[in-house]
Scaffold this active site. Structure first.
Site, PDB file in Angstrom:
ATOM      1  N   HIS A  67     -16.983 -10.124   1.297  1.00 15.64           N
ATOM      2  CA  HIS A  67     -16.280 -11.028   2.208  1.00 15.64           C
ATOM      3  C   HIS A  67     -17.071 -11.172   3.504  1.00 15.64           C
ATOM      4  CE1 HIS A  67     -14.847  -7.043   3.411  1.00 15.64           C
ATOM      5  NE2 HIS A  67     -14.366  -7.545   4.533  1.00 15.64           N
ATOM      6  N   HIS A  69     -16.529 -10.730   6.776  1.00 17.26           N
ATOM      7  CA  HIS A  69     -16.421  -9.965   8.017  1.00 17.26           C
ATOM      8  C   HIS A  69     -17.768  -9.342   8.367  1.00 17.26           C
ATOM      9  CE1 HIS A  69     -11.761  -9.479   7.657  1.00 17.26           C
ATOM     10  NE2 HIS A  69     -12.131 -10.663   8.069  1.00 17.26           N
ATOM     11  N   ASP A  71     -18.890  -6.567   9.450  1.00 14.65           N
ATOM     12  CA  ASP A  71     -19.306  -5.241   8.994  1.00 14.65           C
ATOM     13  C   ASP A  71     -19.651  -5.210   7.505  1.00 14.65           C
ATOM     14  OD1 ASP A  71     -16.496  -5.624   8.601  1.00 14.65           O
ATOM     15  OD2 ASP A  71     -16.226  -3.488   8.279  1.00 14.65           O
ATOM     16  N   HIS A  72     -19.522  -6.347   6.836  1.00  9.76           N
ATOM     17  CA  HIS A  72     -19.933  -6.449   5.437  1.00  9.76           C
ATOM     18  C   HIS A  72     -21.050  -7.482   5.237  1.00  9.76           C
ATOM     19  CE1 HIS A  72     -16.604  -3.972   3.770  1.00  9.76           C
ATOM     20  NE2 HIS A  72     -16.062  -4.315   4.933  1.00  9.76           N
ATOM     21  N   HIS A 126      -7.422 -10.611   2.282  1.00  8.63           N
ATOM     22  CA  HIS A 126      -8.080 -10.021   3.449  1.00  8.63           C
ATOM     23  C   HIS A 126      -8.926 -11.072   4.153  1.00  8.63           C
ATOM     24  CE1 HIS A 126      -9.603  -6.672   5.843  1.00  8.63           C
ATOM     25  NE2 HIS A 126     -10.829  -7.108   5.619  1.00  8.63           N
ATOM     26  N   ASP A 144     -12.773  -4.870   0.800  1.00  8.47           N
ATOM     27  CA  ASP A 144     -11.631  -4.489   1.627  1.00  8.47           C
ATOM     28  C   ASP A 144     -10.309  -4.949   1.012  1.00  8.47           C
ATOM     29  OD1 ASP A 144     -13.443  -3.379   3.338  1.00  8.47           O
ATOM     30  OD2 ASP A 144     -12.941  -4.623   5.078  1.00  8.47           O
ATOM     31  N   HIS A 182     -14.730   1.082   2.449  1.00  7.78           N
ATOM     32  CA  HIS A 182     -14.633   1.996   3.593  1.00  7.78           C
ATOM     33  C   HIS A 182     -14.174   3.374   3.136  1.00  7.78           C
ATOM     34  CE1 HIS A 182     -14.997  -0.933   6.967  1.00  7.78           C
ATOM     35  NE2 HIS A 182     -14.479  -1.775   6.086  1.00  7.78           N
TER      36      HIS A 182
END
Length: 269
Positions: A67, A69, A71-72, A126, A144, A182
């Site tokens: 996805h 975001h 941090d990915h 998400h 996530d 995570h």
């Protein structure tokens, strides 16, 4: 110093190498054993994923993004610029993944190298285009959406979408290895015990998670889990089990009781 993790799993067609990143993220290398060509999943820390590939004598040719975001997906463009062997970047339809060359959705299929087959589960909630990758009929990378004993935030999605996403993932064989986005396991297990206080297996899992610790701070980590273990110890995977239904209380004046229970479990957390 680059952390390493001792959970390296080799199957008949591929090898999975988890690579920790940031405070609690997991990136992954999926290496096709015949060609040593590799896909990098959510490679936010470019130096770490490249070092892992070098150590494994693997060549990164593909990026799989669960996805959009940061941090990915935040390492995609840097990794593309610094790795000329990359010729494909996969992301979910409508998710605006940086550098994406191939948007995928439910049932999309492709391969890594010559033998490692990948199929896509479209799991929006998400983010609007979140996807999971089912690899070699043995592994699923859930980003996530599903965590060890937990679920991702719904953000702009709906409880119905998360219910549908879990239903798709939980239809995979119980033996499927689940690789999550995570290291949230200890706190997820604590909530699971609160949700189902009489579930002995959940209590044992909480103690196990505490003893394992996080690879990000010198522990051993808690991945992979399996579909079977999540059915037993993840309250978001157990919305049809009586003890979780009792935790949620009566669902009145709602069109979709299962989605309402998903909402109430999320609210309870």
């Amino acid at each position: 110093t680059i952390n390493t993790i001792n959970t390296i799993i080799t199957m008949s067609n591929c090898t999975i190498i988890p690579v920790p990143a940031l405070q609690d993220n997991y990136m992954y290398l999926i290496i096709d054993n015949e060609t040593q060509q590799a896909a990098a999943i959510d490679p936010v820390d470019v130096d770490a994923i490249q070092a892992a590939a070098l150590t494994a004598n693997a060549t990164i040719t593909t990026i799989l993004t669960t996805h959009n975001h940061w941090d990915h997906s935040g390492g995609n463009l840097k990794l593309i610029r610094s790795t000329p062997t990359i010729d494909r970047v996969y992301g979910g339809v409508g998710d605006d993944v940086p550098g994406c060359t191939h948007e995928v959705t439910d049932g999309s299929t492709f391969s890594i190298g010559t033998k490692t087959n990948v199929s896509v589960l479209f799991t929006p909630c998400h983010t609007q285009g979140h996807v999971c990758y089912y690899v070699d009929n043995a592994h699923v990378f859930t980003g996530d959406t599903l965590f060890v004993s937990g679920a991702g935030n719904f953000n702009t999605g709906t409880p119905k979408q998360m219910t549908e996403a879990f239903d798709k993932i939980l239809k995979l064989p119980d033996s499927t290895n689940v690789w999550v986005g995570h290291e949230y396991t200890a706190k997820n297990c604590a909530f699971a015990c609160y949700c189902e206080p009489n579930n002995k297996e959940m209590k044992e899992r909480l103690e196990w998670a505490k003893s394992r610790g996080s690879i990000h701070v010198g522990g051993r980590g808690t991945i992979p889990t399996t579909i079977g273990k999540e059915k037993a110890c993840n309250p978001f995977a157990r919305i049809d089990v009586l003890s979780v239904m009792e935790f949620c209380g009566p669902c009145v004046n709602v069109d979709d009781e299962r989605a309402e229970r998903m909402r109430l479990v999320r609210k309870g957390k």
